[in-house]
Scaffold this active site. Structure first.
Site, PDB file in Angstrom:
ATOM      1  NE  ARG A 197      -3.808   2.000   2.546  1.00 22.43           N
ATOM      2  CZ  ARG A 197      -3.618   3.249   2.979  1.00 22.43           C
ATOM      3  NH1 ARG A 197      -2.454   3.626   3.457  1.00 22.43           N
ATOM      4  NH2 ARG A 197      -4.603   4.131   2.925  1.00 22.43           N
TER       5      ARG A 197
ATOM      6  CB  SER B 113     -11.926  -1.010   2.927  1.00 27.15           C
ATOM      7  OG  SER B 113     -10.558  -1.254   2.743  1.00 27.15           O
TER       8      SER B 113
ATOM      9  CE  LYS C 287      -6.967   4.352   5.235  1.00 24.58           C
ATOM     10  NZ  LYS C 287      -7.903   3.374   4.656  1.00 24.58           N
TER      11      LYS C 287
END
Ligand code: NI
Lengths: 219, 219
Positions: free
Chosen positions: A46, A114, A143
């Site tokens: 990612r 997700s 996040k």
């Protein structure tokens, strides 16, 4: 170029490490190698701010390492990079390419989606997702703006979904047991593995904890 | 899903508008529609900080608009988005997925490669690029850190390359004639079209200037 799905891919969602966005890719690859040595069963590449060239290079390295370790290798969002690096799968968030369109380009690959809510989980399963990434279960530094969906949402999604669930968001070794008890099939972790003082020992701790839990539950 | 190359694709590199990174995508699409109405012959979707979902949505809109206008539609870096939106081509910079690997995923599509030097231009042509993006010809606000390669490099690359060249970097209407005189087959423009007071009039000015130059030169 299309690789068959590993037969035991569900079991390999167990200890699921996700790369961070650090600039030093040598350090990042060293951390990946360390968590694989410690027992991570899946690596997700990612890199939200990366150009295609360096991401491709990272993917090829991680594909080599995961193949050697017998671990899954998943690419976040970029289907092109997943195809070119022979990834086992693609993981998409709610603002990435939709699952149904990913499937057009990668019919054989695993697709993870997700989900923060039960509605998103139902939609993802209906759209053909192979597994769900559910969270953020706990507040997280990675996040900061992510909606914190909580352990109750995880439990509710686990009760309604028929596909495997990887829980994500603020999971550390102390919190992992309640996440598994809520019905998660895998523990997705960014900083608690990749940025641990010893990524290898961190992965060992998650892997050992997962094994203990798995041995104790009815199958 | 694979689309044939438009027969007249080389001529359509002439007035080549590239999207910017503005957050307001409604405004961006309005600018694209305006430059197409003004005579832009190619649109490149370039969004360096965009997730796959919104980029896919933008691409589908631009594909619809360019098809209606008879213009080329090219996607920067992301081969997956290019495939899913039936783009005519993909443009890659030196830090994007290499041309040879793009070709594996998109054998039928146009591939443009950015070249700042003669060496990069030669390598790109050898690697199977269909056209070159050469620049930055002039200093530019869009890519403040881009190497400014100059008009002499453009002229030298035009003399040694056998594939079409789109010049990029700080090109406005005043500077366009010297760029075409140096051997460029197309004018790639970001802010001078997309952020002009009237994007449509800006595109008209570039298109008219290009036509005049093209009519005057020996064929
Ligand atoms: Ni909570």
């Amino acid at each position: 170029m299309i690789s068959e799905r590993p037969a035991d891919w569900k079991a390999k969602l167990a200890v699921y490490a996700i790369t961070d966005d650090r600039e030093d890719t040598t350090s990042l690859l060293a951390a990946v190698e360390a968590v694989l040595a410690g027992g991570a069963t899946a690596i997700q590449l990612r890199r939200k701010r990366e150009d295609g060239g360096p991401m491709l290079a990272l993917g090829l390295e991680i594909r080599r390492m995961t193949r050697e370790a017998g671990a899954l290798y998943i690419v976040n969002d970029r289907v092109d990079i997943a195809l070119l690096t022979e990834a086992d799968g693609i993981h998409v968030g709610q603002t990435d390419i939709p699952c149904t369109r990913v499937r057009e380009l990668a019919p054989e690959k695993l697709i993870g989606v997700s989900a923060r809510t039960i509605a998103e989980a139902i939609a993802a399963e209906r759209d053909g997702a192979d597994y769900l990434g559910v969270g953020a279960v706990f507040p997280t530094a990675t996040k900061a703006d992510a909606v914190h969906s909580g352990i109750d949402t995880l439990r509710a999604i686990a009760a309604t979904s028929s596909i495997p669930i990887v829980a994500i968001g603020g999971i550390d070794v102390a919190r992992a047991p309640q996440v598994l008890a809520a019905g998660a099939d895998g523990l997705a972790v960014v900083s608690a593995m990749m940025s641990a003082p010893s990524p290898r020992q961190a992965a060992e701790a998650f892997a050992s904890l997962y094994r203990d839990f798995d041995n104790a539950r009815p199958h």
